[in-house]
Design a protein around this motif. Structure first.
Motif, PDB file in Angstrom:
ATOM      1  N   ASN C 167       0.777  -1.238   0.000  1.00 41.80           N
ATOM      2  CA  ASN C 167       0.000   0.000   0.000  1.00 41.80           C
ATOM      3  C   ASN C 167       0.808   1.288   0.000  1.00 41.80           C
ATOM      4  O   ASN C 167       0.273   2.352   0.260  1.00 41.80           O
ATOM      5  N   ARG C 168       2.107   1.169  -0.256  1.00 35.56           N
ATOM      6  CA  ARG C 168       2.900   2.383  -0.366  1.00 35.56           C
ATOM      7  C   ARG C 168       3.452   2.520  -1.788  1.00 35.56           C
ATOM      8  O   ARG C 168       3.826   1.527  -2.409  1.00 35.56           O
ATOM      9  N   LEU C 170       6.447   3.416  -3.851  1.00 37.02           N
ATOM     10  CA  LEU C 170       7.879   3.552  -3.598  1.00 37.02           C
ATOM     11  C   LEU C 170       8.580   4.156  -4.812  1.00 37.02           C
ATOM     12  O   LEU C 170       8.398   3.692  -5.937  1.00 37.02           O
ATOM     13  N   PHE C 200      -2.610  12.034   2.045  1.00 35.12           N
ATOM     14  CA  PHE C 200      -1.403  11.225   1.845  1.00 35.12           C
ATOM     15  C   PHE C 200      -0.258  11.775   2.692  1.00 35.12           C
ATOM     16  O   PHE C 200      -0.320  12.893   3.214  1.00 35.12           O
ATOM     17  N   ARG C 208       8.703  14.529   6.471  1.00 34.19           N
ATOM     18  CA  ARG C 208       7.321  14.109   6.226  1.00 34.19           C
ATOM     19  C   ARG C 208       6.576  15.295   5.624  1.00 34.19           C
ATOM     20  O   ARG C 208       6.600  16.390   6.185  1.00 34.19           O
ATOM     21  N   TYR C 256       8.842   7.348  -0.194  1.00 35.35           N
ATOM     22  CA  TYR C 256       7.580   6.632  -0.397  1.00 35.35           C
ATOM     23  C   TYR C 256       6.390   7.480  -0.001  1.00 35.35           C
ATOM     24  O   TYR C 256       6.517   8.471   0.717  1.00 35.35           O
ATOM     25  N   GLU C 258       2.391   7.259   1.333  1.00 31.08           N
ATOM     26  CA  GLU C 258       1.364   6.371   1.880  1.00 31.08           C
ATOM     27  C   GLU C 258       0.061   7.132   2.010  1.00 31.08           C
ATOM     28  O   GLU C 258       0.065   8.332   2.291  1.00 31.08           O
ATOM     29  N   LYS C 259      -1.012   6.428   1.752  1.00 31.09           N
ATOM     30  CA  LYS C 259      -2.306   7.070   1.920  1.00 31.09           C
ATOM     31  C   LYS C 259      -2.587   7.165   3.410  1.00 31.09           C
ATOM     32  O   LYS C 259      -2.310   6.251   4.170  1.00 31.09           O
TER      33      LYS C 259
END
Lengths: 262, 262, 262
Positions: C167-168, C170, C200, C208, C256, C258-259
């Motif tokens: 689910n990521r 990359l 996201f 981040r 990466y 991620e949601k």
């Protein structure tokens, strides 16, 4: 349409080269300017003379070369034009034109006619005020006799020449290119004449090489190779690697070739 | 044939400058592009404004200058065209055109007409999408009024100006060229007016100089010299050597001149 | 008037690029030469292929691109011409043309006709002896069929492609520009498809980021931003600062997306 090729030590971080081009186009808007190289080491007349020698034969007949490596700017060195069979060269008379093919030189002019200069002429930037301006006028077809009197000779510098001593051909690294290839002052003819089709050994630093490779590919196994470069000088290279850094060799490093006993 | 001169902080290691040229030629295949300089320090508007000031008068009438040092790209700063007596300038309105000769400025246009932009306009590369495209259209003779409304003024930045304090003329190093020459903000006129034909002493770091040299040659004996450079700024130099490194002086270093008692 | 755009790893400190231009003008004095970039890392075929992909669509129809990053010079790799819908490309067949838009490729020619070469052909500088010379002839309108036989395919290299895992999304940094901006292999379409308009989080090193900025200005507060660059790749930047240096990230660094659960 005439080409003007520029070779200087001005670098590209200042406005020097850009301003020279502005001056050239102001005089001859039809000129075609080529940057031969601007990263000659500051004041390194030898390097400029060497790169010029290796480059000028590839240009169109009629090209005007402007060579400005000029530590004596503002002093007594003369600005000159050299006319060869096919080309014109504009430069300070400090040896930077030493390696033109001698027999091709037709005339040397001491540039004295200030009509062709950018006024006022500064004491620190003749690249702009004299050399660029004169080259632009030359590229318009102005006759070289109009720029000043003919003189008999110009300043000469010498490249370190390879020599034979105790049966060894001694040379040195005279140039290192961006890939780290080590270019020597030994050219193909000198080399072939020395080895007389015998076996030989090339010695440079810790490296020993006993054949001439015909392409960089032959260095794939990781050992340094000897090859004649695209300008016919003997060159020491490492496949996809920087020979200068890896072998810790640089400009001035000695190289010698000995004929093998076996 | 119109010249387009480019001055940017894009460097030459990426494709930015090459792509700008592609865009220009796609619009005007007859343009003549000159690289004035692309090595302005990243985002250094002062340095670009200074180099532009020193360079543009050397170019042909009608030259279009594109100046892209643009830390505010994608923000609210306006793209502008400045028309002077002889030239056109295309740039972000962030002060980079501050040092044009004031009385020569004829008109300032806020570029708003998106017809002349490359679409879609990115938020990060107006050098390509706006400035190169607009310059190419200008070089085809498009009237500046078509690009947007006239505005009254543009952003201004100031160079540190020399000043007189306690009978001393105080200045500073504002530029160091590739040779390590130290260029000050004191120009010939300011200097001559201050010293009133009296004896003087120039003080910078540990260095004391009491005359103006007329060529680099005078520095042969190894001491730093003071000279007016080819753009008429007072400059501190070391013959065939890097004054910045040797004297440990750099941009921002203070210099002062005092009239001598004797 | 045809444009010839040069992309090489020759740098600007030697005479390589200048000599290529001399050769081109000797064959076609009407050519218009553009330096796309000469600072590709030595032998880095990936970097050249990437910059070419991002640049060529900005050039005029008919432009001839000469791409010389050629670690296999003198070996068995073929010299080729690739004709696309709008352009011609001349290069060694080593993957450097891998990222042209596939469906636009009309023909691939193996260059074998030595009539178009500069003689003698060296084993170390095909940029001069083959690629520049062939490009100059092409720019004069010479038909590509005259240069050699058509071949079915060319060498291909692959860019590291982004992928979805657990689910990521990359990806990685594939390029760092002169400003220190970190360009990833994740383009706008891939990104938008992955996040499906949900919230996201972008994770790279210690950083981040949870939104896409629309201009560098949004980074004013000092935190790194994520933005789609002018060539539509996801880029990590620091306002007026060097993200690569400040965040200690470089080519190859992983990123990466991620949601977000919330």
């Amino acid at each position: 349409m005439k080409i003007i090729a520029l070779l200087t030590d001005f670098g590209l971080s200042d406005n020097f080269v850009g301003v020279m081009k502005g001056v050239i186009y102001r005089i001859n808007s039809e000129a075609k300017i080529v940057d031969l190289c601007h990263q000659i080491e500051s004041h390194n007349i030898h390097q400029a003379a060497f790169l010029l020698k290796k480059s000028y034969p590839y240009f169109s007949e009629g090209t005007v070369f402007v060579v400005v490596v000029d530590p004596g700017v503002g002093g007594e060195r003369k600005p000159i034009i050299v006319k060869t069979e096919k080309y014109l060269f504009v430069a300070p008379d400090n040896g930077v034109l030493s390696f033109l093919v001698e027999r091709d030189i037709k005339k040397i002019i001491h540039i004295t006619n200030e009509e062709y200069f950018l006024k006022p002429v500064s004491r620190t930037f003749h690249g702009r005020d004299i050399f660029a301006a004169v080259a632009a006028h030359l590229s318009e077809g102005e006759r070289i006799e109009n720029f000043g009197p003919a003189i008999k000779d110009m300043e000469r510098i010498e490249l370190p020449e390879p020599g034979v001593e105790k049966n060894r051909l001694l040379g040195e690294i005279i140039y290192v290119d961006r890939f780290g290839n080590l270019i020597t002052n030994i050219n193909r003819d000198v080399f072939l004449q020395f080895i007389e089709r015998k076996k030989f050994r090339i010695v440079i630093g810790e490296t020993r090489i006993s054949k001439i490779s015909s392409s960089y590919q032959e260095g794939k196994e990781g050992s340094p190779i000897a090859i004649f470069d695209s300008f016919d000088n003997l060159e020491i290279s490492l496949y996809r690697s920087d020979a200068s850094r890896s072998l810790n060799l640089n400009k001035g490093s000695k190289i010698y070739i000995e004929k093998s006993n076996t």
